[in-house]
Write an enzyme that holds these catalytic residues in place. Structure first.
Site, PDB file in Angstrom:
ATOM      1  N   ASP A  49       0.849  -1.193   0.000  1.00 50.55           N
ATOM      2  CA  ASP A  49       0.000   0.000   0.000  1.00 50.55           C
ATOM      3  C   ASP A  49       0.886   1.245   0.000  1.00 50.55           C
ATOM      4  O   ASP A  49       1.744   1.407   0.869  1.00 50.55           O
ATOM      5  CB  ASP A  49      -0.882  -0.044   1.261  1.00 50.55           C
ATOM      6  CG  ASP A  49      -1.921   1.056   1.278  1.00 50.55           C
ATOM      7  OD1 ASP A  49      -2.096   1.735   0.251  1.00 50.55           O
ATOM      8  OD2 ASP A  49      -2.552   1.236   2.333  1.00 50.55           O
ATOM      9  N   ASP A 142      -3.586   2.614  -5.548  1.00 50.73           N
ATOM     10  CA  ASP A 142      -2.334   2.636  -4.794  1.00 50.73           C
ATOM     11  C   ASP A 142      -2.125   1.423  -3.898  1.00 50.73           C
ATOM     12  O   ASP A 142      -1.304   1.454  -3.002  1.00 50.73           O
ATOM     13  CB  ASP A 142      -2.240   3.919  -3.964  1.00 50.73           C
ATOM     14  CG  ASP A 142      -3.107   3.855  -2.730  1.00 50.73           C
ATOM     15  OD1 ASP A 142      -4.206   3.286  -2.818  1.00 50.73           O
ATOM     16  OD2 ASP A 142      -2.683   4.361  -1.679  1.00 50.73           O
ATOM     17  N   GLU A 143      -2.841   0.347  -4.141  1.00 52.26           N
ATOM     18  CA  GLU A 143      -2.594  -0.841  -3.328  1.00 52.26           C
ATOM     19  C   GLU A 143      -2.864  -2.117  -4.116  1.00 52.26           C
ATOM     20  O   GLU A 143      -3.668  -2.123  -5.053  1.00 52.26           O
ATOM     21  CB  GLU A 143      -3.436  -0.826  -2.045  1.00 52.26           C
ATOM     22  CG  GLU A 143      -4.913  -0.788  -2.321  1.00 52.26           C
ATOM     23  CD  GLU A 143      -5.754  -0.783  -1.054  1.00 52.26           C
ATOM     24  OE1 GLU A 143      -5.507  -1.602  -0.164  1.00 52.26           O
ATOM     25  OE2 GLU A 143      -6.687   0.023  -0.977  1.00 52.26           O
TER      26      GLU A 143
HETATM   27 MG    MG Z   1      -2.383   4.012   0.386  1.00 45.99          MG
END
Ligand code: MG
Length: 404
Positions: A49, A142-143
């Site tokens: 993450d 974003d992960e």
């Molecule tokens: Mg994040």
């Protein structure tokens, strides 16, 4: 009882087994970024993450903002999409109205989000992840979840070490930091990645999972939002360990079937596979060469059927579904024909794959002798897009403002 630990230096990659005292620094390079866990060599499911992603990308591009509180979000009437860790020290949070955030932190710099740029960098990050393992399941911009079991075995390197390298590569090549959770399953990996932000690397093993998550608030379980935690709290269920003794049938009665998954998660169990999703350039196929040349649809269909079953089985095993198929035929004169088709709905079922390639096969056959048939699943997607809707999916939906 003290279990011997495996220690990893996140900076030089040095691994030491049978360590009883992890120590404060790496004996090799002196870095303080060492992690130690008894199961460090065997765990292979990771959640990676990015830390304060939008804000980190902006700070990378504007070094003059490095030491300033930064908010990425709408104008004064909008909300905070992401804020950097400096802004968080002032109490600024994602989803907070920007006006409120500026009351808390009047000198914060506010930037409008540049989604195109964040998407572009996200693709680059996921490309780096796919070097570590092809099994990357992007969850949001974003992960991602990574399954490193096969890739690490092939490389003869513990997944933890591949992950340490990956995080350094993302820092060096993209210019943002990530936090990593390493665990036996997705749910625990997700919880772990949240434990050490920013630039964290947290490990939850099989043996310590219940000790780690038991004292956590139920909202730590991925997918449990504020509304659900409030309802559970009203029933006196505050901590994950409270769910161990709660009546499952009562919870299902109140909240529906997803409560079963909640109880399973609370017991640190999660059977979901990491499914290589968007952008994966893999295909899964099977083919067979006949003992004697075949000419008719019925003859070739007999050979095709088990191939579809093999492809379906491999898809399911990888947590994937096909949204495209390629049929391959080779004539007795060795000329090879391939024909592609798209599927309206992604599938991992042998019957549906067979049904989809039947008309393609019928259109090609012209009485000539053939020596080979093959079928390949293409345009692979997560099997969650193919199977009945995930019961948990409805409460897993994340808002943009919630992307940390
Ligand atoms: Mg994040």
């Amino acid at each position: 009882m003290l279990h011997p630990l495996t220690r990893l230096c996140r900076d030089c990659g040095r691994l030491d087994d049978d360590v009883t005292d992890p120590g404060a620094v790496c004996p090799g390079c002196g870095s303080a970024r060492v992690i130690a866990h008894p199961e460090l060599r065997s765990l292979s499911i990771a959640h990676v993450d990015c830390d304060a992603y939008y804000a980190s990308v902006e700070k990378r591009d504007r070094p003059e903002l490095a030491d300033q509180p930064l908010i990425v979000g709408g104008s004064e009437r909008g909300v905070v999409t992401t804020c950097c860790y400096i802004a968080r020290q002032y109490g600024v949070r994602s989803a907070m109205p920007t006006s409120r955030a500026l009351q808390l932190c009047p000198h914060a710099v506010v930037l409008r989000p540049d989604m195109e740029k964040y998407q572009r960098e996200s693709r680059r990050i996921k490309d780096l992840m796919r070097v570590a393992t092809p099994i990357v399941e992007a969850v949001s911009i974003d992960e991602a979840y990574l399954d490193l079991s096969a890739a690490a075995a092939e490389r003869n390197e513990p997944p933890a070490r591949s992950l340490a390298r990956l995080s350094l590569q993302i820092e060096r090549k993209i210019g943002v930091t990530v936090s990593i959770g390493l665990a036996p399953n997705k749910m625990l990996a997700k919880i772990a990645s949240d434990m050490g932000k920013p630039r964290g690397f947290s490990v939850i093993g099989n043996a310590d999972a219940l000790d780690v998550i038991g004292p956590m608030k139920i909202s730590a379980i991925p997918g449990v939002g504020p509304v659900m935690s409030r309802k559970l709290e009203e029933l006196g269920l505050l901590l994950v360990s409270d769910l161990w003794t709660a009546s499952e049938s009562d919870l299902i009665h109140r909240f529906g079937l997803w409560a079963r998954r909640l109880v399973t998660f609370a017991r640190a169990q999660d059977e979901r596979k990491v499914s290589a999703s968007r952008g994966a350039s893999v295909t899964i196929g099977a083919e067979t060469t006949f003992n004697a040349d075949l000419r008719t649809f019925a003859q070739i269909d007999v050979e095709l059927r088990p191939l579809c079953e093999t492809v379906a089985r491999r898809l399911s095993k990888s947590g994937l579904a096909a949204s495209g198929l390629t049929l391959k035929l080779r004539r007795a004169d060795r000329r090879t024909i391939t024909r592609a088709c798209r599927l309206r709905d992604p599938t991992a079922q042998a019957e549906l794959i067979l049904k989809a390639v039947h008309p393609v096969l019928a259109a090609e056959l012209d009485g000539q002798p053939y020596r080979l048939v093959g079928v390949t699943a293409t345009r692979l997607v997560s099997d969650r897009l193919a199977d009945p809707p995930d019961l948990f999916a409805s409460i897993r939906s994340k808002s943009l403002a919630d992307q940390d």
